[in-house]
Design an enzyme around this catalytic site. Structure first.
Site, PDB file in Angstrom:
ATOM      1  N   LYS A  78       0.846  -1.190   0.000  1.00 24.96           N
ATOM      2  CA  LYS A  78       0.000   0.000   0.000  1.00 24.96           C
ATOM      3  C   LYS A  78       0.888   1.248   0.000  1.00 24.96           C
ATOM      4  O   LYS A  78       1.974   1.240   0.576  1.00 24.96           O
ATOM      5  CB  LYS A  78      -0.894  -0.048   1.252  1.00 24.96           C
ATOM      6  N   SER A 153      -9.949   1.415   2.613  1.00 28.47           N
ATOM      7  CA  SER A 153      -9.056   2.243   1.849  1.00 28.47           C
ATOM      8  C   SER A 153      -7.993   1.480   1.049  1.00 28.47           C
ATOM      9  O   SER A 153      -7.476   2.006   0.071  1.00 28.47           O
ATOM     10  CB  SER A 153      -8.348   3.227   2.776  1.00 28.47           C
ATOM     11  N   SER A 177     -10.204  -1.170   6.639  1.00 27.13           N
ATOM     12  CA  SER A 177      -9.548  -0.903   5.349  1.00 27.13           C
ATOM     13  C   SER A 177      -8.839  -2.089   4.706  1.00 27.13           C
ATOM     14  O   SER A 177      -8.405  -1.987   3.563  1.00 27.13           O
ATOM     15  CB  SER A 177      -8.555   0.250   5.491  1.00 27.13           C
TER      16      SER A 177
END
Lengths: 469, 91
Positions: A78, A153, A177
């Site tokens: 990420k 997310s 997330s």
């Protein structure tokens, strides 16, 4: 040809050690797939230039017979994880062009393992969102249903695994997330116990809630990645010492379902029907399913939307245009801050910073922040008590299957998609999302299991039996 | 919430708020705070605010050599001079 669809970490390890393929070949196979798929899906923001070199290095380690668990295994990270001398930007304009100056603890471990970090993935700006729609670099589409979002997310990280663009990936989970995008994309997502994986080098969002975890295609793979990364670390002062990571429970017999919590508004009918089917399946596997009551659990989301913005407003104050990132000059320091933050942050980041500033401000601090802290404590106690009666708690991960971009009309509507995932962050317990069939429209559905603190093993035990092989 | 409240929050958070943004922030905050408000009605009794986590402190010694990271860190800064980060006059 390597069959990426069916590949797991175990199979990759065997393939690499038995010389069926090299890490370079495997990495190239993923890069080929990325070239075909990423333009449409937008999972990766960047493929690292040194991915090929990392693979070659891994092949050297393997040929010397010094292979470790993740040697030569290609993965994605990420965009909020620091990998020295590589770009990291949390999908925000305020960090455009920023290069990491040190390695996150998880990156350090992955380097020691000789894993191949292919690239960085799209996300909601600073991990604030449930659909990657707040990214400054466009949305990530769901590889399983490209007319819907990948969730957020960590949507980009979920999509790399669901779209066979990485064998596994890392995300971060502050309120869901990892689990929510895993649910939307039909893969496994693990949110470990708070404090088991070091947050050092993870860009902070809600420091008392944040945890790094893996996206994988199988529960076994999630277990492998978790066991490799869950090391104590003096650089994260809330990382729990390994000797203190104790879970009394050894096996799962009873699984609790918080019935009243499932009756909330806005929960999709098909999601609930499918959840009942999942419970039947668990009964068939020999587990006893019982109803439980955690009366304060329904306040988790409200508590979360006080504590998280409060922590966000503190953590994001560092982006001021002085030490790194975007910098816009004003007539004095204060005006430079204001202009930089105005131009650098997107709408959702600003919204949460302002909201956090509000709940922490004089006159509201007691009513909001202190009350939420107390309530968090109460919810945690209730949860612990319930784990005296049952071994795991089951809920759906997401209240509805993946939605189309733009479907959530207001911020609050978007926030409500975290309803089932937030309790694990509030209380710090581990939770896993596992695929559980498809909706009538062919969208992935999911189930979430929560375990007592440090009870990841219990999640893996049930997860492996539950998942469709 | 009033327009002034929104501008004051911007001032506290050091974020410039454009006049055209005020209404939408106000609308969002009203709905979010309306939702959050439900915690007011819960009786938590006599709990002192406590935190779930405990600090694990490491020895307070530097393991780095002076200047080890200086050039890396300075290279990230938008404005530097003679090995220092340069900012506008504060006083």
């Amino acid at each position: 040809m390597i069959d990426l669809k069916k590949l797991t970490i175990k199979k990759a390890q065997d393939g690499l050690r038995n010389k069926e393929f090299t890490s370079l070949e495997l990495t190239n196979a993923y890069i080929e797939e990325i070239k075909k798929t990423n333009e449409n899906i937008n999972a990766y923001l960047e493929i690292f230039e040194d991915a090929i070199d990392q693979a070659k290095k891994a092949d050297e380690i393997i040929s010397k017979g010094e292979s470790k668990t993740l040697t030569g295994v290609p993965l994605a990270i990420k965009d909020n994880l620091l990998f020295k001398d590589h770009k990291a930007g949390a999908s925000s304009k305020i960090l455009e062009g920023y290069f990491s100056t040190y390695d996150a603890k998880v990156i350090e471990t992955l380097k020691e393992e000789g894993a191949v970090i292919i690239g960085r993935t799209n996300m909601d700006e600073f991990a604030m969102g449930s659909s990657t729609e707040t990214s400054a670099y466009g949305i990530t589409k769901n590889p399983k249903a490209p007319h819907t979002v990948a969730g957020g997310s960590s949507g980009g990280s979920a999509a790399t695994v669901a779209g066979d663009m990485a064998l596994f990936s890392l995300g971060s989970d502050t309120g869901g997330s990892i689990r929510q995008p895993a649910g939307f994309c039909g893969i496994v997502g693990l949110k470990p116990t708070y404090g088991t994986i070091s947050r050092s080098g993870l860009m902070a969002m809600g420091s008392s809630l944040d945890i790094i975890g893996p996206f994988t295609k199988s529960v076994e793979d999630a277990e492998i990645v978790f066991n490799t990364l869950a090391k104590e670390d003096a650089k994260d002062s809330t990382c729990v010492l390994e000797k203190d990571r104790i879970c009394e429970k050894k096996e799962v017999k009873k699984i609790g379902v918080p019935r009243s919590f499932l009756k909330g508004e806005g929960i999709n009918k098909e999601t609930l029907e499918n959840f009942e089917k999942s419970l039947d399946k668990l009964r068939g596997l020999g587990y006893e399913i019982v109803d439980i009551d955690i009366p304060l659990m329904e306040y988790s989301l409200a508590v979360y939307y006080v504590l998280m913005p409060a922590e966000v407003s503190t953590n994001l104050s560092r982006f001021d245009g002085i030490r790194y990132g975007l910098s816009i000059s004003g007539k004095d320091v204060a005006e430079s801050y204001k202009k930089t933050k105005e131009a650098g942050f997107g709408k959702e980041a600003k919204r949460r910073i302002l909201l956090g500033t509000y709940v922490l401000s004089h006159g509201y601090y007691d009513a909001y922040y202190n009350k939420a802290v107390k309530l968090r404590h109460k919810i945690t106690e209730e949860m612990k008590k319930v784990f005296n009666e049952v071994d795991l708690i089951a809920t759906p991960t997401t209240p509805s299957p993946a939605f189309a971009p733009g479907a959530k009309a207001s911020p609050l509507e978007m926030y409500l998609s975290d309803i089932f995932t937030v309790p694990a962050n509030i209380t710090g317990v581990p939770a896993i999302s596992i695929p559980a069939g498809n909706s009538s429209e062919g969208l992935p559905l999911d189930i979430q299991f929560m375990a007592p603190h440090f009870g990841e093993k219990l999640l893996f035990e049930v997860g492996k039996k539950f998942e469709v092989k | 919430m009033t327009n002034e409240d929104i501008l004051k929050l911007g001032e506290l958070a050091k974020i410039e708020i454009k006049p055209e943004e005020i209404e939408s922030f106000k609308k969002d905050f009203e709905s979010i705070l309306g939702y959050i408000k439900q915690i007011e009605s819960v009786d938590v009794g006599d709990v002192s605010p406590s935190y779930l986590t405990e600090n694990i402190a490491r020895e307070d010694v530097s393991k780095n050599t002076p200047g080890e990271f200086s050039s890396d860190l300075l290279s990230s800064a938008p404005n530097t001079e003679n090995g220092f980060i340069k900012v506008k006059k504060i006083l």
